[in-house]
Design a protein around this motif. Structure first.
Motif, PDB file in Angstrom:
ATOM      1  N   VAL A  84      -3.060  45.654 -15.696  1.00 22.98           N
ATOM      2  CA  VAL A  84      -2.400  46.194 -16.879  1.00 22.98           C
ATOM      3  C   VAL A  84      -2.863  45.386 -18.080  1.00 22.98           C
ATOM      4  O   VAL A  84      -3.385  44.277 -17.931  1.00 22.98           O
ATOM      5  CB  VAL A  84      -0.857  46.144 -16.759  1.00 22.98           C
ATOM      6  N   THR A  96      -4.451  49.598 -17.154  1.00 24.58           N
ATOM      7  CA  THR A  96      -3.408  50.490 -17.654  1.00 24.58           C
ATOM      8  C   THR A  96      -2.776  49.944 -18.929  1.00 24.58           C
ATOM      9  O   THR A  96      -2.260  48.829 -18.939  1.00 24.58           O
ATOM     10  CB  THR A  96      -2.313  50.675 -16.588  1.00 24.58           C
ATOM     11  N   GLU A 117       4.436  49.573 -13.172  1.00 22.82           N
ATOM     12  CA  GLU A 117       3.024  49.179 -13.176  1.00 22.82           C
ATOM     13  C   GLU A 117       2.888  47.682 -13.445  1.00 22.82           C
ATOM     14  O   GLU A 117       2.051  47.010 -12.832  1.00 22.82           O
ATOM     15  CB  GLU A 117       2.245  49.988 -14.213  1.00 22.82           C
ATOM     16  N   PRO A 146       1.591  49.516 -19.911  1.00 20.22           N
ATOM     17  CA  PRO A 146       2.133  49.635 -18.553  1.00 20.22           C
ATOM     18  C   PRO A 146       3.615  49.998 -18.558  1.00 20.22           C
ATOM     19  O   PRO A 146       4.360  49.615 -19.455  1.00 20.22           O
ATOM     20  CB  PRO A 146       1.933  48.228 -17.982  1.00 20.22           C
TER      21      PRO A 146
END
Length: 179
Positions: free
Chosen positions: A41, A57, A64, A60
């Motif tokens: 992330v 990501t 996550e 997040p």
């Protein structure tokens, strides 16, 4: 804030057992691929010519973030003599992303380094003062804060030193050269 501080900074990182990569913007994708362990992330990087890969990501979700092995954030400065990175607590979630996953990858512009104890002042902590001066206007204006992180999280609260209790067990710094 000199490019000549890069070797001092990376020597300090070596002494802390912190991995590092020195790279250009053009070579940044390869450096990032080598530094990140999935799942990852991150928060947006505010540096011209670089961005996070799709495999990281952004932003997040709490789930996550919880599942992430690596968190990638910008570092807005560094103290070369100590190997310290300055991570601002922006609304994008830099503080959480830098502290929660097992591995933190900090991305730092080499020009963001200040010297430290030998930076033209005999006072111990001069680099901390200089880094704080660089951040003061943004922090006071935005009522924000910053984390000065030196290596992996470690504590000896219970006697023996334990890593990763209050932050990442492992840190890697990507130093973006200014050329």
């Amino acid at each position: 804030m000199s490019q000549s501080l890069g070797p001092t900074f990376t020597d300090a990182l070596d002494g802390l057992g912190v991995g590092w990569t020195r790279t250009t913007a053009a070579e940044f994708p390869a450096a990032m691929a080598d530094a990140v362990e999935q799942p990852a992330v991150g928060t947006p990087l505010p540096f011209d010519g670089v961005s996070l890969p799709e495999a990281v990501t952004v932003p997040p979700t709490p789930g996550e973030l919880d599942a992430a092995t690596t968190g990638v954030t910008p570092a807005f400065g560094g103290i070369a003599d100590y190997g310290t990175v300055v991570v601002e607590s922006r609304p994008e979630g830099d503080e959480l992303v830098s502290l929660y996953p097992e591995r933190h990858v900090a991305v730092l512009r080499e020009s963001g380094l200040v010297a430290g104890v030998d930076g033209g002042s005999s006072a111990a902590g001069a680099g901390v003062d200089e880094a704080a001066d660089d951040l003061r206007d943004r922090i006071e204006t935005d009522r924000g804060s910053a984390v000065l992180a030196t290596g992996a999280s470690a504590t000896a609260d219970m006697g023996a030193t334990v890593t990763g209790v209050h932050g990442p067990r492992e840190v890697h710094v990507i130093v973006l050269t200014d050329r």
